[in-house]
Design an enzyme around this catalytic site. Structure first.
Site, short mmCIF file in Angstrom:
data_model
loop_
_atom_site.label_atom_id
_atom_site.label_comp_id
_atom_site.label_asym_id
_atom_site.label_seq_id
_atom_site.Cartn_x
_atom_site.Cartn_y
_atom_site.Cartn_z
CG HIS A 156 30.79 35.87 34.76
ND1 HIS A 156 32.10 36.22 33.75
CD2 HIS A 156 30.23 35.76 34.88
CE1 HIS A 156 31.99 37.29 35.08
NE2 HIS A 156 30.35 37.55 35.01
CD GLU A 204 29.68 36.98 44.94
OE1 GLU A 204 30.56 37.13 45.66
OE2 GLU A 204 29.16 37.46 43.93
#
Lengths: 335, 324
Positions: A137, A68
């Site tokens: 999530h 990321e």
């Protein structure tokens, strides 16, 4: 910049609205590329980039390693040198991994360099619970980014907004974080076929009303519209406002509404404490205190991580019933 | 390696300009004339000079908190640099960035950086941009031994290799991550060893020898320019002054004798000796170059101190770009 809101022509899903925006933008501007984890061959795990690899090829639709920080850096370095990147962070929860790149690099480069950098970077991500994906999530972390000068933040509430805000975000010469909602991906709505922009920083009165203002964010817009229908049965005429952009925030539209309705509530899926609702409530009381007949309410998730088990998760995420109940509670407190 | 006299003298000039800039900047910080903290590049000049001698204005670099030397070597303007250190509106960043964010996008200098390890992800983005546009521009990423322990370095190195990006990672291994000696912050001696883990060449050179740096950097930069992908070049060097400023914070983390040993290998003195021996630059000529650099620095300092501070109205400017 003026808002160009075209006439609706057909029904499209939220997910298709996002991928249509990507495709049309990429056809328009060869400097746009899309990079992220499994956005090319896989078309993203959410389907938002399906079909793009076939049309634009691997030079413009790029599967990255699971990195990321590298992904945001890829976008920043490319934006600073003249490209117009769209980078994808699969789940908003993963933004903790690249927080330095977003907060210390992307957001500040222009200012630190005395205004000399232009950073047309779009960071796309998916937020929200509802799929039993548990604590890592499912989060809605928009407040983190609204707190950082240099970033713009949008949260589309439906397919029409998803396309129009994406177009505006990508065409904007600043870093914009586009936070789409997972559960909303299946939503259908009228979406124009052509490219259109929804102006950033401009709220939308989704449902006009006279008795109560609900400022609803992202997925809470459809929930609040349902709540408004429930409350209409009680004879209450509720106005629902979708800010669409959270940074910059359109305080004026909200304050104008509250001056008319005298009562307000902010609804978001994020944890209530320290959520963007707190800022909006503060702005309302600063600018419309004399017009208020009741304290400004806030509906948000309780102060816990997002749970896994479906009944627990259902209890956790605010819905129309909870919004309506909070409106009734606020009204009941009034004498 | 056949290097023209002109190229040798150019590298010498770059080193002298860095040294002179930094010596004067350090004094200004210690006397309190410039605000904040400066991380001085003195001792490491051969790295910036040997690498930058191969770069064009259209090639980009990312820098570190110890970034003045990189900008000077890339062709940075002394006046705008000093004005920035003084926080004046005529500075490179209009006084909004200071030493740790000094930058010049027109020269491809994508900023000094206050975050250790922040450069590599930005560098691969610039390198991607070069590749995407089908140019033969190269991006050089300067970072330290300390930064080689940050995850950002590893993510960027891996992505650079897998995408075959035109980037050269130049590790300025000065032996310390702030005050922590290399042997206490990583279990390897050569950061270049890490290159093999990403499938790119890794080379170690004497970072006090500008010719060694020049030669190795030339090879890596040419590889990147020709589409051969990234490399890691580790330059063993040394910070003559403290982590911050000249005397720094007074932390007893190294012996003076160690500094003196390294000073015997001062990259500028060594190079001047070599040039003199080879009859390419006499001691007298070298002294003249130092004098000229000092005069330019003094002129720049005078310009900076005579420049206005930013007006309070500038506070909220430059946060966002107005989109057409």
């Amino acid at each position: 910049m003026t808002t160009v809101e075209a006439k609706p022509t057909r029904q499209l899903s939220y997910v298709a609205a996002v991928s249509e925006a990507f495709a049309q933008l990429m056809r328009e501007d060869p400097d746009i590329f899309l990079a992220g984890e499994d956005v090319a061959l896989g078309g993203s795990v959410f389907g938002v980039s399906r079909g793009l690899l076939k049309e634009f090829g691997p030079e413009r639709v790029i599967d990255t390693p699971i990195s990321e920080s590298g992904i945001i850096g890829l976008g920043l370095g490319a934006a600073a040198t003249g490209l117009r990147p769209i980078v994808d962070i699969m789940f908003m929860d993963f933004m903790g991994v690249c927080m330095d790149e977003i907060v210390n690099q992307v957001a500040k480069m222009k200012y630190m360099f005395g205004g000399k950098a232009k950073l047309p970077l779009t960071i796309h991500t998916m937020a929200g619970g509802g799929g039993s994906m548990a604590a890592q999530h499912s989060q809605s972390l928009e407040a983190w980014f609204c707190h950082v000068p240099g970033l713009k933040v949008v949260m589309p509430s439906g397919p029409y907004e998803a396309k129009g805000l994406m177009v505006a975000a990508v065409r904007d010469d600043n870093p914009v974080i586009v936070i789409n909602n997972k559960v909303s991906l299946r939503m259908q709505a009228d979406v124009p076929e052509e490219l259109y922009e929804i102006e950033l920083g401009r709220a939308h009165v989704v449902r006009p009303g006279t008795n109560f203002t609900i400022v609803a964010i992202g997925r809470m817009v459809p929930e609040s519209l349902k709540a408004a229908e429930m409350l209409a049965a009680d004879g209450l005429d509720v106005e629902v406002i979708d800010p669409r952009t959270l940074q910059p925030f359109d305080t004026a539209t909200v304050v104008e509404s509250v001056r008319k309705t005298h009562r307000a509530l902010v609804a978001h899926e994020a944890v209530r404490f320290g959520g963007i609702g707190a800022e909006i409530a503060a702005q309302i009381q600063e600018e419309a205190f004399d017009y208020l007949d009741a304290p400004v309410g806030r509906v948000g998730a309780p102060f816990s991580p997002v749970p896994f088990s479906p009944p627990l998760e259902k209890e956790y995420i605010p819905d129309a019933g909870r919004v309506a109940a909070e409106v009734r509670r606020i009204l009941g407190k009034q004498v | 390696m056949n290097v023209s006299t002109e190229a040798l003298r150019d590298m010498h000039l770059r080193m002298v300009r860095i040294r002179t800039f930094e010596e004067e900047a350090g004094k200004l910080m210690e006397s309190g004339r410039v605000p904040g903290s400066l991380h001085l590049y003195v001792g490491e000049e051969a790295v910036a000079a040997g690498v930058m001698a191969h770069l064009r204005d259209s090639d980009q670099i990312t820098s570190t908190h110890r970034g003045h030397g990189h900008l000077v070597a890339k062709g940075g303007d002394f006046k705008q640099m000093y004005a920035e250190l003084f926080g004046r509106s005529t500075g490179y960043c209009k006084g909004k960035g200071g030493s740790m964010h000094i930058s010049d996008l027109d020269l491809g200098m994508l900023g000094a950086n206050g975050i250790v390890g922040a450069g590599p992800p930005i560098a691969i983005g610039a390198a991607f941009s070069n590749q995407y546009r089908k140019t033969d521009n190269v991006t050089v990423c300067f970072f330290g031994d300390g930064a080689s322990n940050e995850g950002t370095f590893h993510e960027a190195a891996n992505m650079a290799a897998v995408f075959k990006l035109p980037v050269v990672f130049v590790c300025e291994n000065n032996g310390f991550g702030e005050f922590t000696r290399q042997e206490r912050h990583q279990a390897i001696q050569d950061v270049a060893d890490r290159a093999s883990g990403y499938g790119m060449p890794g080379v170690v050179v004497d970072g006090m020898d500008v010719m060694a740096v020049y030669e190795a950097a030339g090879e890596a930069i040419m590889r990147a320019r020709r589409g051969g992908g990234p490399s890691l070049l580790e330059c063993k060097t040394y910070r003559f002054y403290d982590h911050v400023g000249i005397r720094g914070l007074g932390v007893a983390y190294r012996d003076d004798s160690e500094v003196l040993e390294w000073r015997k290998r001062d990259p500028i003195t060594m190079f001047e000796r070599k040039l003199d021996e080879e009859g390419l630059l006499s001691a007298g000529e070298a002294a003249g170059i130092h004098e000229t650099a000092l005069a330019e620095v003094r002129e720049a300092i005078a310009f900076a101190e005579a420049s206005p501070f930013p007006d309070a109205s500038a506070l909220l400017e430059d946060v966002y770009t107005a989109t057409d």
